[in-house]
Design a protein around this motif. Structure first.
Motif, mmCIF file in Angstrom:
data_model
loop_
_atom_site.group_PDB
_atom_site.id
_atom_site.type_symbol
_atom_site.label_atom_id
_atom_site.label_comp_id
_atom_site.label_asym_id
_atom_site.label_seq_id
_atom_site.Cartn_x
_atom_site.Cartn_y
_atom_site.Cartn_z
ATOM 1 N N TYR A 156 0.685 -1.084 -0.122
ATOM 2 C CA TYR A 156 0.129 -0.042 0.229
ATOM 3 C C TYR A 156 1.503 1.284 -0.395
ATOM 4 O O TYR A 156 2.241 0.898 0.929
ATOM 5 C CB TYR A 156 -0.685 0.180 1.304
ATOM 6 C CG TYR A 156 -0.401 0.242 2.632
ATOM 7 C CD1 TYR A 156 -0.152 1.763 3.677
ATOM 8 C CD2 TYR A 156 -0.007 -1.012 3.809
ATOM 9 C CE1 TYR A 156 0.048 2.307 4.372
ATOM 10 C CE2 TYR A 156 1.067 -0.572 4.588
ATOM 11 C CZ TYR A 156 0.586 0.708 5.226
ATOM 12 O OH TYR A 156 1.611 0.348 6.405
ATOM 13 N N GLY A 157 0.899 1.464 -1.009
ATOM 14 C CA GLY A 157 1.707 3.804 -0.730
ATOM 15 C C GLY A 157 0.826 4.566 -0.089
ATOM 16 O O GLY A 157 -0.843 4.405 0.500
ATOM 17 N N THR A 158 1.511 5.536 0.385
ATOM 18 C CA THR A 158 0.811 6.425 1.090
ATOM 19 C C THR A 158 2.224 7.634 0.627
ATOM 20 O O THR A 158 3.265 7.559 0.551
ATOM 21 C CB THR A 158 0.967 6.518 2.767
ATOM 22 O OG1 THR A 158 2.490 6.118 2.962
ATOM 23 C CG2 THR A 158 0.127 4.942 3.811
ATOM 24 N N GLY A 159 1.827 8.889 1.828
ATOM 25 C CA GLY A 159 2.254 10.477 1.385
ATOM 26 C C GLY A 159 2.912 10.120 2.216
ATOM 27 O O GLY A 159 4.120 11.488 2.253
ATOM 28 N N HIS A 166 -0.551 5.531 6.730
ATOM 29 C CA HIS A 166 0.714 4.499 7.098
ATOM 30 C C HIS A 166 0.511 4.054 8.631
ATOM 31 O O HIS A 166 0.023 2.610 8.684
ATOM 32 C CB HIS A 166 2.045 5.332 7.455
ATOM 33 C CG HIS A 166 2.900 4.284 7.624
ATOM 34 N ND1 HIS A 166 4.283 5.076 8.374
ATOM 35 C CD2 HIS A 166 2.845 3.467 7.719
ATOM 36 C CE1 HIS A 166 5.163 3.939 8.603
ATOM 37 N NE2 HIS A 166 4.657 2.509 8.162
ATOM 38 N N HIS A 182 3.914 -1.623 3.557
ATOM 39 C CA HIS A 182 4.126 -0.376 2.988
ATOM 40 C C HIS A 182 5.324 0.756 2.558
ATOM 41 O O HIS A 182 6.376 0.184 2.628
ATOM 42 C CB HIS A 182 4.245 0.820 4.792
ATOM 43 C CG HIS A 182 3.614 2.085 4.936
ATOM 44 N ND1 HIS A 182 5.678 2.444 5.083
ATOM 45 C CD2 HIS A 182 3.553 3.028 4.325
ATOM 46 C CE1 HIS A 182 5.183 4.094 4.700
ATOM 47 N NE2 HIS A 182 3.786 4.319 3.766
ATOM 48 N N PRO A 184 6.171 4.271 1.061
ATOM 49 C CA PRO A 184 6.142 5.757 0.906
ATOM 50 C C PRO A 184 6.426 6.455 0.065
ATOM 51 O O PRO A 184 7.750 6.408 -0.658
ATOM 52 C CB PRO A 184 6.974 5.880 2.270
ATOM 53 C CG PRO A 184 8.031 4.671 2.132
ATOM 54 C CD PRO A 184 7.321 3.527 1.948
ATOM 55 N N TYR A 185 5.975 7.421 -0.651
ATOM 56 C CA TYR A 185 6.217 8.552 -1.351
ATOM 57 C C TYR A 185 6.166 9.241 -0.378
ATOM 58 O O TYR A 185 5.858 10.356 0.705
ATOM 59 C CB TYR A 185 5.005 8.132 -2.329
ATOM 60 C CG TYR A 185 5.289 7.583 -3.006
ATOM 61 C CD1 TYR A 185 5.483 7.054 -4.680
ATOM 62 C CD2 TYR A 185 4.046 5.944 -2.443
ATOM 63 C CE1 TYR A 185 5.950 5.412 -5.152
ATOM 64 C CE2 TYR A 185 4.614 4.784 -3.172
ATOM 65 C CZ TYR A 185 4.877 4.841 -4.430
ATOM 66 O OH TYR A 185 4.781 3.805 -5.870
ATOM 67 N N THR A 188 0.600 12.730 -1.361
ATOM 68 C CA THR A 188 -0.700 11.622 -1.734
ATOM 69 C C THR A 188 -0.395 11.577 -2.895
ATOM 70 O O THR A 188 -0.888 11.474 -3.093
ATOM 71 C CB THR A 188 -1.453 13.004 -1.028
ATOM 72 O OG1 THR A 188 -1.703 13.780 -1.146
ATOM 73 C CG2 THR A 188 -1.057 12.700 0.423
ATOM 74 N N ALA A 191 1.152 8.651 -4.530
ATOM 75 C CA ALA A 191 1.229 7.583 -3.812
ATOM 76 C C ALA A 191 -0.215 7.277 -4.344
ATOM 77 O O ALA A 191 -0.557 5.831 -5.060
ATOM 78 C CB ALA A 191 0.799 8.073 -2.416
ATOM 79 N N THR A 203 -4.724 1.729 -1.745
ATOM 80 C CA THR A 203 -4.173 3.366 -0.766
ATOM 81 C C THR A 203 -4.968 3.436 0.411
ATOM 82 O O THR A 203 -6.350 2.554 0.039
ATOM 83 C CB THR A 203 -4.018 4.017 -1.792
ATOM 84 O OG1 THR A 203 -5.103 4.239 -2.008
ATOM 85 C CG2 THR A 203 -2.580 4.665 -2.277
ATOM 86 N N ASP A 205 -6.978 6.772 1.467
ATOM 87 C CA ASP A 205 -6.530 7.853 1.606
ATOM 88 C C ASP A 205 -7.546 8.801 1.350
ATOM 89 O O ASP A 205 -8.601 8.585 1.425
ATOM 90 C CB ASP A 205 -5.712 8.069 -0.251
ATOM 91 C CG ASP A 205 -5.071 9.144 0.463
ATOM 92 O OD1 ASP A 205 -5.063 10.648 0.419
ATOM 93 O OD2 ASP A 205 -4.062 8.986 -1.362
#
Length: 324
Positions: A156-159, A166, A182, A184-185, A188, A191, A203, A205
């Motif tokens: 899963y992607g997050t900001g 997260h 996880h 991280p990017y 947002t 991500a 995600t 979000d």
């Protein structure tokens, strides 16, 4: 000499009289600075600017919004924690800076409940679990079953590390026994781009960010992370309703002052701020950005911050989560 002597006491008396009148003037009698510890244009800033005009009207003084971003909200929050406790410098902060950062960074220059006086919570913001179409799951139960069948294969992607999404993802891992990785990017936006391209599987979000892509069929929402369903998508169940009772992860914002601010000033700020939040125009605008107004008393907000801090500290420590 005689004339100077006679004039000096008169001038001194005038100065003392003016000073006494100023000291006795009812609060507030000048503009109030509200520090937003993030850059302009973000969700915390947007919520501040929605509530600000009505809050200013009820206070009878201008509200000056000052953006002081940096260190995940810590820079601006620390500035207010060290400001004069006179009710003229406040912070409108978020869950990360108030309830998560103190655990993730023991060297932080402030402790929320030691150095700040809660005035009122502003809103709750639920996240939406959204999947790339290549993920075959149609519900949270199916997603967790898939994640357990493929441990460490879904991500899963997050900001960024330590953000609300997260934390939500790691809480889900802890409660479900799954291992969704996880990624991280730097924000947002990146991500979301990663989700749309299939670079990540899902995600957590804000609904407003993903809603246009949901309507276009590019992504699939399966659950909301908060205590209640989103008013913008009421057909979407919460994670708690989807087989994980007790799950709750929402972002939130709130208004705080330096800790030694007099109680009568905190009470005045609370009364006018909560009145502003309950105004139909303010409430409607906040709802339109997927934010649920959540006015509280100072005591209720303090208890909420305490419970949120304890809750997320367990997640931070269990996962050895580090700030970026």
């Amino acid at each position: 000499m005689t004339r100077s002597f006679l004039i000096f006491p008169a001038a001194l008396l005038a100065t003392l009289t003016a000073t006494a009148a100023h000291a006795q003037a009812p609060y507030p009698n000048r503009p109030i600075r509200v520090v937003v510890p993030f850059a302009a244009g973000g969700p915390t800033d947007a919520a501040t600017r929605i509530v600000g005009p009505r809050f200013s009207e009820y206070l009878g003084q201008p509200i000056v919004i000052e953006n002081r971003g940096g260190a995940g909200g810590a820079t601006g929050t620390e500035l207010v924690a060290k400001a004069a406790p006179d009710g003229y410098t406040l912070v409108h902060g978020s869950s990360g800076g108030m309830a998560v950062s103190p655990t993730m960074n023991p060297r932080l220059g402030y402790n929320t409940l030691r150095d700040l006086a809660p005035i009122s919570q502003t809103v709750n913001v639920s996240y939406i679990v959204t999947l790339h179409p290549s993920v075959p799951s149609k519900s949270m139960k199916e997603l967790i079953a898939l994640a357990k069948a493929r441990p460490g294969k879904l991500d899963y992607g997050t900001g960024g590390a330590g953000t609300g999404p997260h934390l939500a993802g790691e809480l889900l891992n802890m409660m479900s026994g799954a291992k969704i990785v996880h990624v991280p990017y730097k924000g947002t936006g990146p991500a979301l781009t990663a989700l749309l391209s299939g670079e990540v599987d899902l995600t957590f979000d804000n609904l407003l960010i993903v809603l246009p892509h949901v309507k276009a069929g590019r992504v699939r929402p399966i659950a909301a992370t908060g205590d209640t369903r989103s008013k913008l998508m009421p057909e979407l169940p919460t994670i708690a309703e989807s087989g994980f009772p007790g799950f709750s992860a929402s972002g939130w914002y709130g208004l705080l002052a330096p800790v030694a601010t007099p109680k009568e000033i905190v009470a005045k700020l609370n009364a006018d701020f909560t009145r502003a939040l309950r105004s139909p125009d303010v409430s409607d605008r906040l709802n339109s950005m997927a934010a649920e107004p959540a006015p509280t008393t100072p005591e209720q907000f303090a208890a909420f911050i305490r419970s949120e801090t304890e809750k997320w500290a367990k997640v931070v420590r269990a996962t050895n989560m580090k700030a970026e």
